[in-house]
Write a protein that holds these residues in place. Structure first.
Motif, PDB file in Angstrom:
ATOM      1  N   PRO A  19     -62.377 -23.748  97.134  1.00  0.00           N
ATOM      2  CA  PRO A  19     -61.078 -23.440  97.782  1.00  0.00           C
ATOM      3  C   PRO A  19     -60.560 -24.062  98.784  1.00  0.00           C
ATOM      4  CG  PRO A  19     -62.569 -21.709  96.879  1.00  0.00           C
ATOM      5  CD  PRO A  19     -63.558 -23.019  96.741  1.00  0.00           C
ATOM      6  N   GLY A  20     -59.385 -24.417  99.109  1.00  0.00           N
ATOM      7  CA  GLY A  20     -58.622 -24.999 100.291  1.00  0.00           C
ATOM      8  C   GLY A  20     -57.540 -24.291 100.491  1.00  0.00           C
ATOM      9  N   LEU A  21     -56.831 -24.807 101.594  1.00  0.00           N
ATOM     10  CA  LEU A  21     -55.662 -24.308 102.083  1.00  0.00           C
ATOM     11  C   LEU A  21     -54.335 -25.204 101.607  1.00  0.00           C
ATOM     12  CD1 LEU A  21     -56.261 -23.048 105.656  1.00  0.00           C
ATOM     13  CD2 LEU A  21     -56.586 -22.024 103.625  1.00  0.00           C
ATOM     14  N   GLY A  22     -53.197 -24.488 101.214  1.00  0.00           N
ATOM     15  CA  GLY A  22     -51.833 -25.188 101.004  1.00  0.00           C
ATOM     16  C   GLY A  22     -50.669 -24.650 101.388  1.00  0.00           C
ATOM     17  N   LEU A  23     -49.620 -25.331 101.220  1.00  0.00           N
ATOM     18  CA  LEU A  23     -48.222 -24.744 101.498  1.00  0.00           C
ATOM     19  C   LEU A  23     -47.633 -24.802 100.177  1.00  0.00           C
ATOM     20  CD1 LEU A  23     -47.227 -26.610 104.713  1.00  0.00           C
ATOM     21  CD2 LEU A  23     -47.526 -24.303 104.465  1.00  0.00           C
ATOM     22  N   GLU A  24     -46.740 -23.659  99.905  1.00  0.00           N
ATOM     23  CA  GLU A  24     -46.148 -23.686  98.891  1.00  0.00           C
ATOM     24  C   GLU A  24     -44.667 -24.124  99.053  1.00  0.00           C
ATOM     25  OE1 GLU A  24     -45.727 -20.687  94.987  1.00  0.00           O
ATOM     26  OE2 GLU A  24     -45.470 -19.883  97.028  1.00  0.00           O
ATOM     27  N   GLU A  25     -44.223 -25.246  98.411  1.00  0.00           N
ATOM     28  CA  GLU A  25     -42.890 -25.638  98.369  1.00  0.00           C
ATOM     29  C   GLU A  25     -41.908 -24.728  97.569  1.00  0.00           C
ATOM     30  OE1 GLU A  25     -42.602 -30.314  99.102  1.00  0.00           O
ATOM     31  OE2 GLU A  25     -43.730 -29.848  97.083  1.00  0.00           O
ATOM     32  N   ASP A  29     -44.497 -26.641  93.936  1.00  0.00           N
ATOM     33  CA  ASP A  29     -45.589 -27.285  94.024  1.00  0.00           C
ATOM     34  C   ASP A  29     -46.336 -26.849  95.373  1.00  0.00           C
ATOM     35  OD1 ASP A  29     -45.303 -28.521  91.647  1.00  0.00           O
ATOM     36  OD2 ASP A  29     -44.293 -30.425  92.432  1.00  0.00           O
ATOM     37  N   LEU A  30     -47.541 -27.544  95.307  1.00  0.00           N
ATOM     38  CA  LEU A  30     -48.180 -27.357  96.642  1.00  0.00           C
ATOM     39  C   LEU A  30     -48.531 -28.080  97.586  1.00  0.00           C
ATOM     40  CD1 LEU A  30     -51.067 -24.735  95.095  1.00  0.00           C
ATOM     41  CD2 LEU A  30     -49.035 -24.062  95.999  1.00  0.00           C
ATOM     42  N   VAL A  31     -48.665 -28.228  98.824  1.00  0.00           N
ATOM     43  CA  VAL A  31     -49.143 -29.199  99.628  1.00  0.00           C
ATOM     44  C   VAL A  31     -50.490 -28.894 100.086  1.00  0.00           C
ATOM     45  CG1 VAL A  31     -48.518 -30.548 101.851  1.00  0.00           C
ATOM     46  CG2 VAL A  31     -46.761 -29.386 100.536  1.00  0.00           C
ATOM     47  N   ASP A  32     -51.518 -29.883  99.586  1.00  0.00           N
ATOM     48  CA  ASP A  32     -53.004 -29.953 100.014  1.00  0.00           C
ATOM     49  C   ASP A  32     -53.147 -29.927 101.350  1.00  0.00           C
ATOM     50  OD1 ASP A  32     -55.660 -29.857 100.304  1.00  0.00           O
ATOM     51  OD2 ASP A  32     -55.783 -30.807  98.513  1.00  0.00           O
ATOM     52  N   ASP A  37     -55.073 -33.378 106.239  1.00  0.00           N
ATOM     53  CA  ASP A  37     -55.590 -33.385 107.492  1.00  0.00           C
ATOM     54  C   ASP A  37     -57.164 -32.775 107.280  1.00  0.00           C
ATOM     55  OD1 ASP A  37     -56.702 -33.158 109.883  1.00  0.00           O
ATOM     56  OD2 ASP A  37     -54.940 -32.611 110.804  1.00  0.00           O
ATOM     57  N   PRO A  38     -58.051 -33.929 106.989  1.00  0.00           N
ATOM     58  CA  PRO A  38     -59.483 -33.154 106.633  1.00  0.00           C
ATOM     59  C   PRO A  38     -60.129 -32.495 107.718  1.00  0.00           C
ATOM     60  CG  PRO A  38     -59.122 -35.374 105.930  1.00  0.00           C
ATOM     61  CD  PRO A  38     -57.992 -35.024 106.847  1.00  0.00           C
ATOM     62  N   THR A  39     -59.587 -32.672 109.243  1.00  0.00           N
ATOM     63  CA  THR A  39     -60.117 -31.764 110.118  1.00  0.00           C
ATOM     64  C   THR A  39     -59.958 -30.295 110.189  1.00  0.00           C
ATOM     65  OG1 THR A  39     -58.400 -32.280 111.539  1.00  0.00           O
ATOM     66  CG2 THR A  39     -60.058 -33.700 111.679  1.00  0.00           C
ATOM     67  N   LEU A  40     -58.797 -29.799 109.377  1.00  0.00           N
ATOM     68  CA  LEU A  40     -58.393 -28.685 109.430  1.00  0.00           C
ATOM     69  C   LEU A  40     -59.347 -27.676 108.550  1.00  0.00           C
ATOM     70  CD1 LEU A  40     -54.451 -28.915 108.382  1.00  0.00           C
ATOM     71  CD2 LEU A  40     -55.390 -28.270 110.618  1.00  0.00           C
ATOM     72  N   PRO A  41     -59.502 -26.326 109.117  1.00  0.00           N
ATOM     73  CA  PRO A  41     -60.353 -25.615 108.448  1.00  0.00           C
ATOM     74  C   PRO A  41     -59.845 -25.220 107.306  1.00  0.00           C
ATOM     75  CG  PRO A  41     -59.638 -24.677 110.427  1.00  0.00           C
ATOM     76  CD  PRO A  41     -58.708 -25.861 110.257  1.00  0.00           C
ATOM     77  N   ARG A  42     -61.127 -24.867 106.380  1.00  0.00           N
ATOM     78  CA  ARG A  42     -60.757 -24.335 105.059  1.00  0.00           C
ATOM     79  C   ARG A  42     -60.695 -22.987 104.771  1.00  0.00           C
ATOM     80  NH1 ARG A  42     -61.005 -28.824 101.824  1.00  0.00           N
ATOM     81  NH2 ARG A  42     -61.263 -27.574  99.864  1.00  0.00           N
ATOM     82  N   SER A  43     -60.922 -22.321 105.930  1.00  0.00           N
ATOM     83  CA  SER A  43     -60.681 -20.697 106.000  1.00  0.00           C
ATOM     84  C   SER A  43     -59.344 -20.462 106.659  1.00  0.00           C
ATOM     85  CB  SER A  43     -61.703 -19.971 106.600  1.00  0.00           C
ATOM     86  OG  SER A  43     -61.346 -18.859 107.156  1.00  0.00           O
ATOM     87  N   ALA A  58     -49.758 -28.335 109.595  1.00  0.00           N
ATOM     88  CA  ALA A  58     -49.146 -28.083 108.353  1.00  0.00           C
ATOM     89  C   ALA A  58     -47.656 -28.571 108.190  1.00  0.00           C
ATOM     90  CB  ALA A  58     -49.439 -26.443 108.216  1.00  0.00           C
ATOM     91  N   GLN A  59     -46.984 -28.415 109.353  1.00  0.00           N
ATOM     92  CA  GLN A  59     -45.590 -28.681 109.234  1.00  0.00           C
ATOM     93  C   GLN A  59     -45.549 -30.534 109.149  1.00  0.00           C
ATOM     94  OE1 GLN A  59     -42.844 -26.623 109.405  1.00  0.00           O
ATOM     95  NE2 GLN A  59     -41.672 -28.482 109.038  1.00  0.00           N
ATOM     96  N   ARG A  60     -46.439 -31.112 109.696  1.00  0.00           N
ATOM     97  CA  ARG A  60     -46.399 -32.540 109.430  1.00  0.00           C
ATOM     98  C   ARG A  60     -46.673 -33.016 108.109  1.00  0.00           C
ATOM     99  NH1 ARG A  60     -49.033 -32.577 114.486  1.00  0.00           N
ATOM    100  NH2 ARG A  60     -51.166 -32.647 113.327  1.00  0.00           N
ATOM    101  N   ALA A  61     -47.738 -32.059 107.451  1.00  0.00           N
ATOM    102  CA  ALA A  61     -48.114 -32.375 105.986  1.00  0.00           C
ATOM    103  C   ALA A  61     -46.871 -32.074 105.113  1.00  0.00           C
ATOM    104  CB  ALA A  61     -49.293 -31.338 105.564  1.00  0.00           C
ATOM    105  N   LEU A  62     -46.160 -31.143 105.379  1.00  0.00           N
ATOM    106  CA  LEU A  62     -44.950 -30.660 104.536  1.00  0.00           C
ATOM    107  C   LEU A  62     -44.061 -31.754 104.604  1.00  0.00           C
ATOM    108  CD1 LEU A  62     -43.586 -28.426 102.925  1.00  0.00           C
ATOM    109  CD2 LEU A  62     -42.531 -27.687 105.064  1.00  0.00           C
ATOM    110  N   GLU A  63     -43.631 -32.203 105.815  1.00  0.00           N
ATOM    111  CA  GLU A  63     -42.798 -33.213 105.931  1.00  0.00           C
ATOM    112  C   GLU A  63     -43.177 -34.687 105.470  1.00  0.00           C
ATOM    113  OE1 GLU A  63     -41.824 -33.004 110.188  1.00  0.00           O
ATOM    114  OE2 GLU A  63     -40.722 -31.131 110.176  1.00  0.00           O
ATOM    115  N   SER A  64     -44.200 -35.139 105.224  1.00  0.00           N
ATOM    116  CA  SER A  64     -44.691 -35.963 104.800  1.00  0.00           C
ATOM    117  C   SER A  64     -44.402 -36.574 103.553  1.00  0.00           C
ATOM    118  CB  SER A  64     -46.486 -36.334 104.976  1.00  0.00           C
ATOM    119  OG  SER A  64     -46.958 -35.607 104.042  1.00  0.00           O
TER     120      SER A  64
END
Length: 205
Positions: A19-25, A29-32, A37-43, A58-64
């Protein structure tokens, strides 16, 4: 309606992936976030505790425009699977009081549910074999992202990371037993569906 600047945070599991964290667009679709960013917590709890730093990542990942995962190939989990505590307010609207045939309380009626009751937004509700009267209520769950004590009402919302849907399932027959203590009726396994997303406050009112 999506609030300006709000994000839909999710926990998900892909094929053969923990299990991991994501953003729903908007399109589904999801942003993993873990891939971005592997340094982000998985909880999710630890992610929220990281505060503005985690939200900025998270915002940077969304905008990438990268690190996308097709929604159809994943399983959405409860957005917060390991809360420190679950504080619930019972008899919190008039119609439910009338439905249950009880007086409208003058002060909040507080109870709790154990984290072991949590299940995913699309998982099955497991009917307890000890109960013959299972009921459900859709609730709005406020997720606390910033710790505090003796918080003035004027700044209380600064401690709320966001909101999610909660399906509070109860064994009503057990709710009337043991001197009407609610804990047992509320904490059978798989009696609290959360999600699918934790919607941050963003820039909305």
């Amino acid at each position: 309606m999506r609030l300006p600047g709000a994000m839909r945070l999710v926990r998900f599991r892909g094929p053969g992936v923990s299990p991991g964290l994501g953003l729903e667009e908007t399109r589904g679709d999801l942003v993993d976030l873990g891939a971005a960013d592997p340094t982000l917590p998985r909880s999710m709890r630890q992610f929220l505790e990281s505060g503005a730093q985690g939200m900025a990542a998270a915002q940077r990942a969304l905008e990438s425009g990268r690190f996308r995962v097709a929604r159809g190939g994943t399983q959405l989990l409860a957005p917060v699977g390991d809360p420190e505590k679950l504080i619930c307010v019972g008899l919190n609207y008039r119609d439910h009081c009338l439905e249950q045939g009880v007086p409208i309380p003058s002060e909040p009626l507080i109870f709790s549910k154990f984290p072991s009751a949590i299940t995913g937004p699309f998982d099955d509700i497991v009917h307890p074999q000890e109960s013959s009267e299972v009921d459900w209520e859709v609730e709005l769950a406020a997720v606390i992202g910033k710790k505090g004590r003796h918080i003035p009402q004027s700044v209380a919302m600064e401690h709320v990371a966001g909101f999610m849907v909660a399906n509070d399932v109860s064994a009503r027959d057990w709710q009337r037993r043991n001197g009407r203590q609610w804990l047992l009726s509320k904490t059978f396994g798989h009696l609290l569906s959360l999600g699918p997303a934790l919607v941050t406050q963003g820039g909305g009112d």
